[in-house]
Enzyme design. Sequence first.
Site, mmCIF file in Angstrom:
data_model
loop_
_atom_site.group_PDB
_atom_site.id
_atom_site.type_symbol
_atom_site.label_atom_id
_atom_site.label_comp_id
_atom_site.label_asym_id
_atom_site.label_seq_id
_atom_site.Cartn_x
_atom_site.Cartn_y
_atom_site.Cartn_z
ATOM 1 N N SER A 49 0.805 -1.226 0.000
ATOM 2 C CA SER A 49 0.000 0.000 0.000
ATOM 3 C C SER A 49 0.836 1.273 0.000
ATOM 4 O O SER A 49 0.371 2.321 -0.448
ATOM 5 C CB SER A 49 -0.945 0.009 1.203
ATOM 6 O OG SER A 49 -0.224 -0.095 2.418
ATOM 7 N N HIS A 259 -0.256 6.264 6.170
ATOM 8 C CA HIS A 259 0.320 6.112 4.837
ATOM 9 C C HIS A 259 0.871 7.464 4.373
ATOM 10 O O HIS A 259 0.438 8.511 4.851
ATOM 11 C CB HIS A 259 -0.730 5.638 3.831
ATOM 12 C CG HIS A 259 -1.088 4.198 3.958
ATOM 13 N ND1 HIS A 259 -2.044 3.739 4.823
ATOM 14 C CD2 HIS A 259 -0.605 3.101 3.321
ATOM 15 C CE1 HIS A 259 -2.142 2.420 4.716
ATOM 16 N NE2 HIS A 259 -1.279 2.018 3.814
#
Length: 278
Positions: A49, A259
């Site tokens: 990811s 993230h």
Amino acid sequence: MRPIRARRPLTSLLTAMAAVCLAVTAAPAAQAAPTGAEAAGKYIALGDSYAVGPGTRTYDDPNDACRRGPLSYPRLWAAQHTSYSFVEASCSGATAAEVKSQQVPQLSADATLVTVQAGGNDVGFVSVLQTCILTLDDKDCVAGVDAAKAAATGVLPGTLADTYAAIKGAAPGARVVVVGYPRLYKIGGSCGILGLSDAERSALNSAADVLNTVLAQQAANAGFTFLDPRPAFDPHTICSGNTTWVTSLEWDKLNESYHPNQAGHRDGYLPALNAITG
């Protein structure tokens, strides 16, 4: 005495953490022109990811479990180097073993550049985050981090060696860049006593450091180049007081938490990759 944090609903947290690193099957690769003889080179992106869109909040298809988007560093590099053909094999949730089994088959002998970013899911970082956010006691978080670091130094090197060997076999002429992970927190920074304690933040940072050490060593063993994002990201971590390049836990954006955001891809990873590739 440390202020007590209210416990968050377990079901909500598990949903959040599961969304951070989705377990998915192989998905079709995204490609960009030019191809064939017109291309000066061929770039193929592999990874989890961190190599796709979570955190950028911009996706090709928000319902696609891979969570790919146009603002990730591989896409940005491909957009800057239009003479290269591009294949995006990266997908959220991938472990290093899944990169080998599901993404490496998308490599080809004519590849000239490969990036690979995997390893975080292999050491159970999702479970570590769950523990650190849910627990009221620092020692539980630290114990979880210690278990992740043990996995990183004990099991992960062999898995990475197998994956890197498969990459070299499938794309023997390619330059391969192994991409590392940033630290998440500034210790003693602007967050104060809210959220995690500095002991927990330090533990999470230490997990990133151990993971990067393993990645760098295995990259060197394979003859690959290691991209260390920490020097660029450190002034922009959570609690740094500067523009933040990674997302924190966001209850309205559960699958984007922890993230790189748009700035992290654009101003962090992309210049570091350009410094290596030219």
